[in-house]
Motif scaffolding. Structure first.
Motif, PDB file in Angstrom:
ATOM      1  N   MET A 185     -31.196 147.388   2.837  1.00 52.81           N
ATOM      2  CA  MET A 185     -30.647 148.295   3.841  1.00 52.81           C
ATOM      3  C   MET A 185     -30.224 147.491   5.057  1.00 52.81           C
ATOM      4  N   ALA A 186     -29.023 147.753   5.555  1.00 54.38           N
ATOM      5  CA  ALA A 186     -28.489 147.032   6.715  1.00 54.38           C
ATOM      6  C   ALA A 186     -27.920 148.033   7.708  1.00 54.38           C
ATOM      7  N   ASN A 225     -30.129 156.261  14.010  1.00 48.38           N
ATOM      8  CA  ASN A 225     -30.007 155.819  15.398  1.00 48.38           C
ATOM      9  C   ASN A 225     -30.327 154.341  15.493  1.00 48.38           C
ATOM     10  N   CYS A 226     -29.626 153.642  16.359  1.00 45.64           N
ATOM     11  CA  CYS A 226     -29.857 152.211  16.551  1.00 45.64           C
ATOM     12  C   CYS A 226     -31.264 151.982  17.097  1.00 45.64           C
ATOM     13  N   PRO A 227     -32.058 151.086  16.496  1.00 47.84           N
ATOM     14  CA  PRO A 227     -33.414 150.828  17.011  1.00 47.84           C
ATOM     15  C   PRO A 227     -33.420 150.115  18.350  1.00 47.84           C
ATOM     16  N   ALA A 272     -25.672 155.364  14.762  1.00 42.45           N
ATOM     17  CA  ALA A 272     -25.239 154.227  13.952  1.00 42.45           C
ATOM     18  C   ALA A 272     -25.322 154.631  12.489  1.00 42.45           C
ATOM     19  N   SER A 273     -24.874 153.759  11.612  1.00 40.37           N
ATOM     20  CA  SER A 273     -24.913 154.026  10.175  1.00 40.37           C
ATOM     21  C   SER A 273     -25.661 152.905   9.476  1.00 40.37           C
ATOM     22  N   THR A 274     -26.379 153.279   8.428  1.00 42.82           N
ATOM     23  CA  THR A 274     -27.132 152.320   7.624  1.00 42.82           C
ATOM     24  C   THR A 274     -26.558 152.286   6.219  1.00 42.82           C
ATOM     25  N   ASN A 275     -26.259 151.085   5.729  1.00 43.26           N
ATOM     26  CA  ASN A 275     -25.771 150.892   4.365  1.00 43.26           C
ATOM     27  C   ASN A 275     -26.941 150.531   3.461  1.00 43.26           C
ATOM     28  N   MET A 276     -26.967 151.124   2.266  1.00 45.26           N
ATOM     29  CA  MET A 276     -28.071 150.893   1.334  1.00 45.26           C
ATOM     30  C   MET A 276     -27.502 150.557  -0.040  1.00 45.26           C
ATOM     31  N   SER A 335     -22.215 150.222  19.218  1.00 42.94           N
ATOM     32  CA  SER A 335     -22.356 150.362  20.675  1.00 42.94           C
ATOM     33  C   SER A 335     -22.857 149.087  21.338  1.00 42.94           C
ATOM     34  N   CYS A 336     -23.955 148.524  20.793  1.00 40.19           N
ATOM     35  CA  CYS A 336     -24.553 147.337  21.409  1.00 40.19           C
ATOM     36  C   CYS A 336     -24.443 146.093  20.543  1.00 40.19           C
ATOM     37  N   GLY A 337     -23.951 146.232  19.311  1.00 44.01           N
ATOM     38  CA  GLY A 337     -23.804 145.073  18.432  1.00 44.01           C
ATOM     39  C   GLY A 337     -25.070 144.652  17.719  1.00 44.01           C
ATOM     40  N   HIS A 338     -26.144 145.425  17.869  1.00 45.20           N
ATOM     41  CA  HIS A 338     -27.417 145.059  17.242  1.00 45.20           C
ATOM     42  C   HIS A 338     -27.331 145.212  15.724  1.00 45.20           C
ATOM     43  N   ARG A 339     -27.887 144.238  15.003  1.00 41.60           N
ATOM     44  CA  ARG A 339     -27.870 144.274  13.542  1.00 41.60           C
ATOM     45  C   ARG A 339     -29.278 144.075  13.001  1.00 41.60           C
ATOM     46  N   THR A 340     -29.623 144.842  11.988  1.00 34.62           N
ATOM     47  CA  THR A 340     -30.910 144.684  11.324  1.00 34.62           C
ATOM     48  C   THR A 340     -30.704 144.786   9.825  1.00 34.62           C
TER      49      THR A 340
END
Length: 445
Positions: free
Chosen positions: A273-274, A247-249, A255-259, A279-284
């Motif tokens: 991990m990215a 889930n998006c923080p 959302a999906s996380t790539n590792m 939905s909101c464009g947030h990136r971590t």
């Protein structure tokens, strides 16, 4: 907290950024029963976002009949990976004005009075240290009339203790306030940010099984005898980008996380991990060490003398602290998480964390002196990135899993020193190593 509209669309659009200049707040009003006079009053709910605290629900109840009112906050975001503990030495009356976010899962203690407020006995609150004391006094006084009638001796002892709590507000003697929150969603203000607060100690800890149960967290199911854990082929992991759902923080939408497992030259393997939210464009992005905790801690000191130093690669693990002695600046472990970036990128993240995303420099929480200090700190960071300020940049990682690029490798870097040291007992305790047993554990029953 995810929000699902009537048409079935999941999103976080109901959460509003908290700001004193925001005139678009639209709290939801609900008619509800007053527990004081048992007539109908009004409850107002507002879903909002506060930096550092993620999403929260602010609720306020007022009764027009008996004029009784009540306010509280409740976390609507995710439970953090680690618990957090704040230990504050209250030395002056100014310390009573420190702003506090206390989650309902937090335990509040005053060791000098042997006083403790257990978790889940009070609702979450956005208050001050003085407000926490007043709330504790109000809670003890609530049932005093009944106690005086049924158990007068107990009521007298409680009255004596209430006077001790009230006397704390005069700060005649130094006392300690400890807020320990296994959910990691509580916060105590540092009024001298970005400098280190000598009166406030912050530590993070791994939750116990009992705390996980109280927070409603589920343990992973044990693997069956014939089952093999996924991703057991190390070579396949090196060449493959693994994807898993999360889930998006920021908005809590799916959302999906790539590792990916990456080898850093002249260092070791790390896991990057990215997460990217459609939905909101947030990136971590986050970096985890791919190896074990080193036997010795590592302290790396770089003398920044040229703007080209900003292009050096930096791996900052979640256990690494950052120091800039010339600015009297210290950033504790896990403050900006694990990162694999450049020195310039890390300095920008520090500036954003201290200046742009600081909840106590916006709205009615800010003061002129505090904003001026943080503005000056941001200008100094800009000078460092531009090569106009001669400073030393220190990475101190007790786990030994941080790295700063040596541009002269394999030769020694004349502007960089790397020191190995033996960890203290407190550092081993923070890393969870003191209670870790790696030999002979199968013999114990």
């Amino acid at each position: 907290m995810s929000v699902i509209s009537e048409d079935g669309v999941r999103g976080g659009s109901l959460f509003t950024d908290i700001s004193a200049d925001n005139d678009d707040w639209e709290p939801t009003e609900i008619e509800s029963l007053c527990m004081n006079c048992y007539k109908n009053g009004t409850t107002r709910l507002l879903l909002t976002k506060i930096p550092f605290f993620k999403e929260i629900i602010v609720s306020s109840f007022s009764c027009p009949h008996c004029h009784w009112s009540n306010t509280e906050i409740q976390s609507a975001g995710r439970i953090q990976d680690q618990g957090i503990c704040y230990t504050l030495k209250v030395k002056t009356r100014k310390d009573l004005n420190r702003e506090v976010v206390k989650a309902d899962s937090a335990t509040t203690r005053i060791p000098e009075l042997d006083f403790e407020i257990p978790p889940f006995t009070q609702k979450g609150a956005l208050s001050t240290i003085e407000g926490l004391l007043d709330r504790a006094v109000a809670g003890l006084e609530q049932e005093q009339p009944v106690r005086r009638a049924t158990h007068p001796e107990v009521a007298d002892k409680i009255d004596e203790f209430i006077q001790k709590l009230k006397k704390l507000k005069e700060v005649e003697n130094e006392f300690t306030v400890v807020i320990e929150d296994p959910s990691g969603n509580s916060f105590v203000e540092n009024p001298v940010a970005p400098q280190k607060d000598e009166a406030l100690a912050v530590s993070r800890f791994k939750r116990t099984v009992e705390q996980d149960i109280k927070l409603g967290l589920k343990a992973e199911d044990d693997l069956g005898e014939d089952e093999e854990p996924a991703g057991n082929d190390l070579e396949a992991m090196r060449s493959e980008v693994l994807v898993f759902d999360t889930n998006c923080p920021n908005c809590n939408a799916p959302a999906s996380t790539n590792m990916k497992l990456v080898q850093i030259p002249h260092f070791k393997e790390v896991i990057i991990m990215a997460t990217n939210c459609d939905s909101c464009g947030h990136r971590t992005n986050e970096v985890k060490s791919g190896g074990a905790t080193e036997e010795l801690g590592t302290k790396i000191t770089l003398h920044i003398t040229d703007p080209s130093d900003m292009t050096r690669d930096v791996l900052k693990s979640e256990t690494c602290s950052i120091f800039i002695p010339e600015l009297e600046f210290e950033l504790g472990m896990a403050a900006v998480g694990g990162k694999f970036t450049t020195l310039e990128g890390l300095l920008k993240d520090i500036k954003d964390l201290i200046v742009s995303k600081n909840p106590f420099v916006c709205g009615d929480s800010s003061t002129t002196d505090r904003m001026q200090k943080l503005r000056e700190f941001g200008e100094k960071i800009d000078k460092i990135m531009a090569g106009e300020m001669d400073v030393h940049f220190v990475l101190d990682d007790p786990a030994g899993n941080s790295y700063l690029q040596n541009v002269y490798a394999p030769e020694e870097d004349p502007e960089m020193t790397t020191e190995k040291y033996t960890r203290t007992f407190e550092q081993n305790e923070d890393l969870g190593l003191n209670d870790m047993k790696t030999e002979g554990y199968e013999e114990e029953k």
